[in-house]
Scaffold this motif. Structure first.
Motif: not given
Length: 265
Positions: A17-20, A47-54
């Protein structure tokens, strides 16, 4: 979920999430300083991926996402969230131990949960969400969120000082020294400390220590110009690089090398 360490992260694959997107933190309003660590915003690239890993951080947040206010409970493993590319998420992060006072229940009841704020505050939460949504910019939305919380703050007890001390002690020390200092300073038994931590953070001090050590690794990785896993493991408080690898995978779902690449380290 994870990508091979020699393969670029593909569009649609989970990203930390901190890099999205463009993540920024702000000091809370004066009336909220005793209750919240910060307010924050995260604007996602179109244009970024929409799946955030928190990943777990020992904290609880109230977030405004796509028009809804949501409580992000304390995590013990990575939480995946599908976000709209180009959108902006805003939030407010509670100080250690403060969330239970605002939400009215022990944090052990919402570990790993993502619950609508209306579950706790009813119609008031929906009214606040509407006011935030009516604002015309991210700055105005953050002001609307904080203004609503400021009106509630006088009726909420401040977080317990002992849990703030425990959190900060484990944030800077590894389990052995940090735990000994906490037990001595608070003059409590291990059982009492475990119960108090479960109420305040959702889990006991050993789990909190694992999570905060992982966060030390992330912070060191962001600050290092030429990170080496063996050195990062030592600085963060892991017994060795293999220990670091196991814990990072358990808490994030990624290998340490993948984490470093996504953080741009």
């Amino acid at each position: 979920m994870t990508s091979d360490d020699n393969t670029p992260v593909l569009s649609g694959a989970p990203i930390l999430s901190g890099a999205i997107g463009e993540y920024r933190e702000f000091d809370p309003a004066a009336a909220l300083e005793g209750h919240f660590q910060c307010a924050w915003s995260n604007t996602l690239r179109a244009d970024t991926a929409s799946l955030s890993a928190v990943v777990p951080d020992g904290c609880v947040d109230i977030t405004w996402i796509d028009g809804d206010l949501v409580v992000a409970g304390p995590d013990v493993a990575v939480a995946l969230s599908t976000l709209t590319p180009g959108s902006t998420v805003i939030g407010a992060r509670f100080r250690p131990g403060a969330a239970s006072r605002w939400l009215g229940l022990p944090m052990s009841e919402i570990v790993g949960g993502r619950l609508a704020l209306s579950h706790f505050w009813g119609a008031l939460a929906r009214e606040i969400a509407q006011k935030i949504g009516d604002a015309s910019s991210t700055v105005e939305r953050m002001r609307a969120m904080q203004a609503a919380f400021c009106r509630l703050a006088p009726d909420v007890e401040p977080p317990p000082a002992d849990m703030g001390f425990a959190f900060n002690a484990l944030k800077t020390e590894s389990a052995g020294p940090g735990m000994a200092v906490i037990l001595d300073r608070l003059d409590v038994s291990p059982r009492t400390l475990r119960r108090r931590c479960q109420e305040a953070f959702g889990y006991g001090p050993k789990t909190l220590d694992r999570i905060l050590r992982f966060q030390r690794f992330l912070n060191l990785a962001r600050q290092s110009t030429e990170p080496r896993l063996a050195g990062l493991a030592f600085e963060a408080g892991y017994s060795d690089q293999a220990h670091l690898t196991r814990e990072v995978r358990r808490l994030s779902g990624f290998s340490p090398a993948t984490v470093l690449r996504q953080l741009g380290a």
